[in-house]
Design a protein around this motif. Structure first.
Motif, short mmCIF file in Angstrom:
data_model
loop_
_atom_site.label_atom_id
_atom_site.label_comp_id
_atom_site.label_asym_id
_atom_site.label_seq_id
_atom_site.Cartn_x
_atom_site.Cartn_y
_atom_site.Cartn_z
N THR A 1 0.83 -1.21 0.00
CA THR A 1 0.00 0.00 0.00
C THR A 1 0.86 1.25 0.00
N LEU A 2 2.10 1.15 0.50
CA LEU A 2 2.99 2.31 0.55
C LEU A 2 3.64 2.59 -0.80
N LEU A 3 3.37 1.77 -1.79
CA LEU A 3 3.92 2.02 -3.12
C LEU A 3 3.08 3.02 -3.91
N ASP A 4 2.01 3.51 -3.32
CA ASP A 4 1.18 4.53 -3.94
C ASP A 4 1.53 5.88 -3.31
N LEU A 5 1.91 6.85 -4.15
CA LEU A 5 2.30 8.17 -3.63
C LEU A 5 1.19 8.81 -2.79
N THR B 1 9.61 6.47 -0.28
CA THR B 1 9.17 7.44 -1.28
C THR B 1 9.78 7.14 -2.64
N LEU B 2 11.07 6.75 -2.65
CA LEU B 2 11.72 6.39 -3.91
C LEU B 2 11.00 5.23 -4.60
N THR C 1 18.78 9.55 -3.40
CA THR C 1 18.73 10.10 -2.04
C THR C 1 20.07 10.75 -1.72
N LEU C 2 19.99 11.68 -0.79
CA LEU C 2 21.16 12.47 -0.40
C LEU C 2 20.92 12.95 1.02
N HIS C 3 21.97 12.99 1.81
CA HIS C 3 21.80 13.45 3.19
C HIS C 3 21.88 14.98 3.26
N MET D 1 13.37 17.21 -2.74
CA MET D 1 12.31 16.96 -1.77
C MET D 1 12.92 16.55 -0.45
N SER D 2 12.44 17.13 0.64
CA SER D 2 12.88 16.74 1.98
C SER D 2 11.67 16.24 2.75
N GLN D 3 11.86 15.22 3.58
CA GLN D 3 10.72 14.68 4.30
C GLN D 3 11.07 14.26 5.72
#
Length: 363
Positions: free
Chosen positions: A94-98, A135-136, A219-221, A250-252
């Motif tokens: 279910t988490l594969l849906d944005l 998210t990726l 991704t990047l820190h 994007m930051s989360q």
């Protein structure tokens, strides 16, 4: 829980978990039982049981009736013996849906607009454990419709996805991110996902690939979206190429979700200006009450059940490209992005309070 920790002490072993982002101790084991537990997990995960004086990594996949749990195991020697950390990765489809990640509709619309671009670089930032990888994978799932060839280079592959060509770095074989990325570019992909940009060569290759027509995301820190730009510049990326190729960043973060069974309402009619900054994104009636955690049997008397994402999406336009080219500060880039209408992290989190999803203390 997202992690299990087995920590060796002088006369016992401590078992803890990270539950909804908070470390909690579950109990202790006598030293001999603790050692047997460590050795058992290492054996099942294919790790060298007799190696106790150097860090080790392993993987253990547990198949259950309703889902699959992927355990990423790491050990490290300490003065009292081996410590073990187990990352629990539940393959929740279910988490594969944005739309199921909890982000505000404005963030989702801006992110999907970036994903529909034919080429360019998209950076995902945030601290460890903030949900960047989830998210990726949701982005990969959004793009995986059969019309574009998608390649990934990961460390390690977290979730196997049908229709996506996934590759794993193998440092022991000298197959690192730069080497794998160069090889993937020869496979003629349309979309490239890089698990993490860690070094100057990977950063430079990702930017060049984005400028040559590939859609690249990685991704990047960095703590905020604008900080991703300075992180790339600090890795030695040419500011002209970065300004030309970057689509957005994007930051989360993850905030704990209040338990609907027991959350306590507080009237905000006397303090309506609290939500003036986010009023235009609220539905009628939202912001008139806020809620605090209470605790009941449904939430194990913690007041929270699960976590939800908050994000900021920085889209790179003409003005911000100019600031990147001039190597301007994070504050200057962030100010310009907010001026152009970016919903920043602070206001995105404030929206969750106004909507009754989380508490002011959690934010």
């Amino acid at each position: 829980a997202s992690d299990v920790f087995l920590s060796a002490e002088n006369h016992e072993g401590i078992i803890s978990v990270r539950h909804l982002g908070t470390l909690k101790q579950l109990g202790t084991l006598p030293r001999d039982e603790f050692t047997r537990l460590i050795n058992h997990v290492k054996a099942v995960a294919g790790m060298a049981v007799d190696q106790r004086h150097r860090p080790l990594d392993g993987r253990w996949v547990i198949e259950r009736e309703d889902n699959r749990v992927d355990l990423r195991i790491s050990t490290i020697p300490t003065i009292f013996g081996e410590d073990m950390s187990i990352r629990l990765l539940e393959c929740d489809l279910t988490l594969l849906d944005l739309n199921n990640l909890g982000f505000h509709r404005k963030n989702v619309d801006e992110l999907t607009a970036l994903l529909l671009s034919p080429g360019g670089l998209i950076l995902m930032t945030g601290p460890g454990g903030a949900g960047k990888t989830t998210t990726l994978y949701a982005c990969l799932n959004y793009l995986s419709v059969g019309t574009r060839r998608i390649n990934t280079v990961e460390d390690p592959v977290v979730m196997v996805m049908e229709g996506v060509r996934q590759s794993e770095v193998r440092p022991k074989m000298r197959l690192d991110f730069p080497e794998m990325l160069r090889s993937i570019l020869r496979q003629s992909p349309d979309v490239i996902m890089i698990g993490e940009i860690r070094d100057p060569i990977t950063a430079e290759t990702a930017v060049l690939a984005a400028n040559s027509g590939h859609l690249v995301f990685a991704t990047l820190h960095a703590s905020i979206a604008a900080g991703a730009i300075n992180s790339m510049l600090a890795l030695g990326v040419n500011s002209h190429f970065l300004a030309a190729g970057l689509l957005g960043a994007m930051s989360q973060r993850l905030v704990r979700r209040l338990c609907d069974q027991c959350k306590t309402a507080h009237d905000m009619s006397g303090a309506l200006p609290t939500f003036d900054d986010v009023r235009k994104w609220l539905d009628p009636g939202q912001g008139e009450q806020i809620y605090s955690a209470n605790g009941c049997e449904a939430c194990h008397f913690e007041g929270f059940t699960g976590r939800i994402g908050v994000a900021e999406v920085l889209r790179v336009g003409k003005e911000i490209r100019h600031l990147i080219f001039e190597k301007r500060s994070v504050q200057d880039i962030r100010y310009e992005a907010v001026r152009q209408g970016m919903l920043d992290l602070r206001r995105a989190a404030l929206l969750k309070v106004a909507q009754g999803v989380t508490s002011t203390e959690e934010v």
